[in-house]
Structure formats: C-alpha cells, structure tokens
Design a protein around this motif. Sequence first.
Motif, PDB file in Angstrom:
ATOM      1  N   UNK A  47      -9.226   0.261  -4.589  1.00 47.82           N
ATOM      2  CA  UNK A  47      -9.394  -0.489  -5.840  1.00 47.82           C
ATOM      3  C   UNK A  47      -8.054  -0.926  -6.448  1.00 47.82           C
ATOM      4  N   UNK A  48      -8.129  -1.481  -7.660  1.00 49.69           N
ATOM      5  CA  UNK A  48      -6.947  -2.089  -8.277  1.00 49.69           C
ATOM      6  C   UNK A  48      -6.194  -1.167  -9.225  1.00 49.69           C
ATOM      7  N   UNK A  49      -6.753  -0.011  -9.557  1.00 49.20           N
ATOM      8  CA  UNK A  49      -6.151   0.698 -10.698  1.00 49.20           C
ATOM      9  C   UNK A  49      -4.860   1.454 -10.367  1.00 49.20           C
ATOM     10  N   UNK A  50      -4.799   2.026  -9.159  1.00 42.13           N
ATOM     11  CA  UNK A  50      -3.545   2.672  -8.723  1.00 42.13           C
ATOM     12  C   UNK A  50      -3.285   2.100  -7.332  1.00 42.13           C
ATOM     13  N   UNK A  51      -2.878   0.836  -7.257  1.00 39.58           N
ATOM     14  CA  UNK A  51      -2.974   0.099  -5.994  1.00 39.58           C
ATOM     15  C   UNK A  51      -2.319   0.759  -4.789  1.00 39.58           C
ATOM     16  N   UNK A  52      -1.029   1.025  -4.826  1.00 41.08           N
ATOM     17  CA  UNK A  52      -0.386   1.550  -3.617  1.00 41.08           C
ATOM     18  C   UNK A  52      -0.714   3.025  -3.406  1.00 41.08           C
ATOM     19  N   UNK A  53      -0.858   3.737  -4.502  1.00 43.17           N
ATOM     20  CA  UNK A  53      -1.146   5.164  -4.414  1.00 43.17           C
ATOM     21  C   UNK A  53      -2.481   5.403  -3.697  1.00 43.17           C
ATOM     22  N   UNK A  54      -3.549   4.731  -4.145  1.00 37.04           N
ATOM     23  CA  UNK A  54      -4.860   4.986  -3.548  1.00 37.04           C
ATOM     24  C   UNK A  54      -4.979   4.382  -2.146  1.00 37.04           C
ATOM     25  N   UNK A  55      -4.278   3.289  -1.928  1.00 40.37           N
ATOM     26  CA  UNK A  55      -4.272   2.649  -0.603  1.00 40.37           C
ATOM     27  C   UNK A  55      -3.664   3.619   0.426  1.00 40.37           C
ATOM     28  N   UNK A  56      -2.528   4.201   0.073  1.00 41.08           N
ATOM     29  CA  UNK A  56      -1.831   5.089   1.013  1.00 41.08           C
ATOM     30  C   UNK A  56      -2.511   6.456   1.126  1.00 41.08           C
ATOM     31  N   UNK A  57      -3.235   6.858   0.111  1.00 40.46           N
ATOM     32  CA  UNK A  57      -3.969   8.128   0.111  1.00 40.46           C
ATOM     33  C   UNK A  57      -5.018   8.138   1.235  1.00 40.46           C
ATOM     34  N   UNK A  58      -5.461   6.948   1.618  1.00 44.46           N
ATOM     35  CA  UNK A  58      -6.438   6.816   2.708  1.00 44.46           C
ATOM     36  C   UNK A  58      -5.743   6.549   4.039  1.00 44.46           C
TER      37      UNK A  58
END
Length: 480
Positions: A148-159
């Motif tokens: 999603x858009x709210x914590x863009x790089x953080x949540x992207x990399x968390x996956x």
Amino acid sequence: MQKILNYIDGQLVPPISAQYLDNYNPATGEVYSFVPDSDERDVAAAVSAAEKAFSDWSVTPAEQRSRILMRISELIDKNLDQLALAESIDQGKPVSLARTVDISRASSNFHFFATGILHFASEAHVMENRAVNYTVRAPMGVVGCISPWNLPLYLFTWKIAPALAAGNCVVAKPSEITPMTAYLLSDICKEAGLPAGVLNIVHGLGPKVGDAISKHPKITAISFTGGTKTGAEIARIAAPMFKKLSLELGGKNPNIIFADCHYDEMLETSVRSSFSNQGEICLCGSRMLVERSIYDRFLNDFVERVKSLKVGDPLSEDTHQGAIVSKQHMEKILHYIDLAKKEGGKIRCGGDVVKLSGRCQNGWFIAPTVIDGLSYDCRTNQEEIFGPVVTLMPFDSEEQAMTIANSTSYGLASIVWTQDLTRAHRVANLLKTGIVWINCWMLRDLRTPFGGVKNSGVGREGGWEALRFFTEAKNVCVKL
Ligand code: NAD
C-alpha cells in the motif's frame, strides 16, 4: 517530467502499453512524475523473467543471497537522505519521519532477513529406532508482493526481503499512489548485484497489475498489505487456485487508558500513536477509550497537545503532520468527519482542511481532529478512517472497555496503558487483536509474528513466520 519505469529482468523498461498515470505531490497538489500504467502483459513478462531466474537463485547458497541482501541494506543507508526526500514528496509524510522510520526500517528489513536466512534451519523428528523424519523447506518459486501507500518502501521491503532471502523470485507491485521509492530501489538492486529477474517491479493500478498478479497461474504465493475489501478480492481470485496467501488488512485500533497509568508518558505516546504519519499507519490508535475518572483531564490535556502539532510543509524539519496522500483520500476523511457530526459527535479540535500558503497552497492538509460524544457502535467508531481523526470515549469498568475495544470487525492492534501488572496481562489476553502494546506503541522486535485477526487479515509476517510463508515444507521419512 520524470517517467518512472518498470524493473523487469534486470532492466528498467517502459510499460508495454506506453501509457502513464499522473503521480502527484500531495503537499503541492501538482503532478510531478508519471507512473507506468502497466497491465497483464507486463506482469506476464515479469513472471517469465522470474521463472527463468528461479533455477539459479533457488540454489544460490544462502550465504551469497545474504551478502547481496546485506549490500541492498547498505545502499539504502547510503542513499537514506535521497530516499527520505523521495518518500516525503511522494507520500506527504514529514521528511524527518521518512528518514527515521520508513527508510531506516526498509534497510533493517533487508539486514534482518539477510541474517535470518543464515540461521533458518530444517527440523528433524526421530521416531526412536523406527524412522527419522526431516523437513525440507524449499522456496515456493515465483511469488507476488503487493503493498500500500502509507509506508511505501518499508512495507514493500518487509515482503520482498524474506521472499528473496528464502530463494524465491518476486513480482512486486508498489502502490500506484506512491511508486517513487520502489523505483529507486530498482537501481539499488542493480548496483547491489541482484541477478536479473530475481526481483521484478511492475508499476500500475491495482485492478490491472494487482489483479494480473492474483490471477497469474505461475505465481504460487501472494503477500498483500492493503485494504480489507482489496484483500477479499485477492482471496476470491487466488483461493480457488490454492495460492498461499498472507493478507495484512485494515484496522480500527483501540487505545485503552486506565486511570492508574503513567500519565505523562501515556499522553506523549498517545499523541504520536494517534497522529504519526497523519494517522495513516495501520497501527495507529484511532479509538481512545479513557477511564471516566480521568476523562475530563485527559480530554483537555490531549486537545491542548494536539492543537500544538504543526501541520505544514513535509519538507520542513519542524513539521509534525504533513499532507494527506491524495485528494480522494482527503475527501474520504472529510466525509467521515461530516458523518461524525451527523452522528452527534463533538469536534474538540481540528475537523477541517488546513490551507497553507506558498509552495503548499494547493496541497491536501487536514488538521488533527479529536471527536467525542459518539456511541461506540456508530459508523464513525466502527469503520476505518485512516487519517488524522481520533474519537474519545469514556468507560466505567474493565469489562466495558473490553466490550468496546472488541466491538469492531477489525482486530489488528491494541494499546493499553496501566501500571497494574495483573490487569495488563488479563486485558492482553482478552483483546481480540494480533498485537497488543502495553505502555508503549510501535516498539517491535522483527522476530515476532506480525498481523491481525478478524477482518484485519490472515497469515503472519516477520521473523521465521515470513520465511516459513515463503517456503514449502516437504517431509521425508526414512525407515531405520
Ligand atoms: P488498497 O487495498 O487500496 O491498495 C493496496 C495495494 O493493492 C495497492 O498496491 C493497490 O494498487 C493494490 N490493489 C488495489 N486493488 C487491487 C486489486 N483488485 N487486486 C490486486 N491489487 C489491488 O489499500 P491502500 O489504500 O493502498 O492502503 C491503505 C490500507 O492498507 C488501509 O486499510 C490500511 O489499514 C491497510 N494497511 C494495513 C497494514 C497491515 O499491516 N495490516 C499496513 C499498512 C496498511
């Protein structure tokens, strides 16, 4: 104007359609770059590249995969300021928050899973002198990651980080509303020496690119973070294909304040847990339940603190609250404030847009808003708003607090403030949420399982849970 590109098979490429979407800077309301309007053809190309890369990547020694992921982490650190600036412009969050939370945690995600994979072990179960069982955990193949858009790089990399660490190849889609840091990550991956096709980033709309990821028969697992409705749609498509699913969805988190709490610390943290990132963190406490004996004192103190938060240009270092991510989301939040008034709520502070001057005069800003006087079961107190809006409700007993806290269809996180140790444990046991914070917020060891219950999702991320999610277990039983 800058055109963002897809990252497929190690190359930065335009979308096959040659069409682009506008990418807005929410602080100015202006289009500042273009996002690929990709479709199922780009997803198909990404899946082919990932399939091709899988045969090598899945047998690349863990130490070598680890070294590359560690290098990505180091390069994120090296480019911290540039990435934080990009994320602030893309998403509207204060640049200081992007620097200290989103980007530094994105680096930690890679660092964490780069080391985690070195210690990820197979289990063996011995049946005395009859047989020995051992479990092989093999990578799944090509997996999808949608964020999603709210914590863009953080949540992207968390996956992405655990998927890659476990030996999978990835087709990933960041939110079309905040694509910039994922684009910058493509370059970092190239520089770090990630082999072509191991990670593919396809930009574009959810109903096109996200949908194509859900439907693609070669994608064996999907890790999704976003809204509950979208999660249900992905599950509807993917479940009959027996894809493995991890769905991290919405929340309506209670912040429960007992009279015996450490008051000053509670007050300080509650301002943060309500309004960090403009309230656009799935873990923000949006319903504040306050024991009646301290209700009036808390209401006054809280409102006074909230009024002092500076809503301003996200690029100013002293801004506490930046812009709302999109015009459409701003309108949704304003609609909920209006609904709260119609439901009988009293606006104690905020309640409207903030008009800034200069560079940000056309930006999308909402004053941090505190509302009380609502029943716990009204729509304002049951539906996710996902903005700088919190409601306050008094309670008279622990039992009543639990009834209110557990009354929504969501079950992501809860926050509890009390100095009574026994009560803290009792309440943690009664709360129907995947995460409970006692006397703190957002403190997290990355080894712990992360995720919600009820409509907040299924599956768990973090630590071994994530590495297990991205692997298939095979049991081998050998007769002795
Ligand atoms: P969203 O569901 O609209 O979009 C999330 C992602 O899904 C985006 O990349 C989007 O393009 C894509 N998408 C949209 N429609 C799709 C479809 N039909 N098929 C496949 N993909 C599709 O969510 P959002 O507005 O970007 O994010 C806000 C939501 O995310 C909130 O509900 C928030 O609570 C939730 N969230 C949850 C967590 C968590 O860990 N539980 C963390 C952050 C955000």
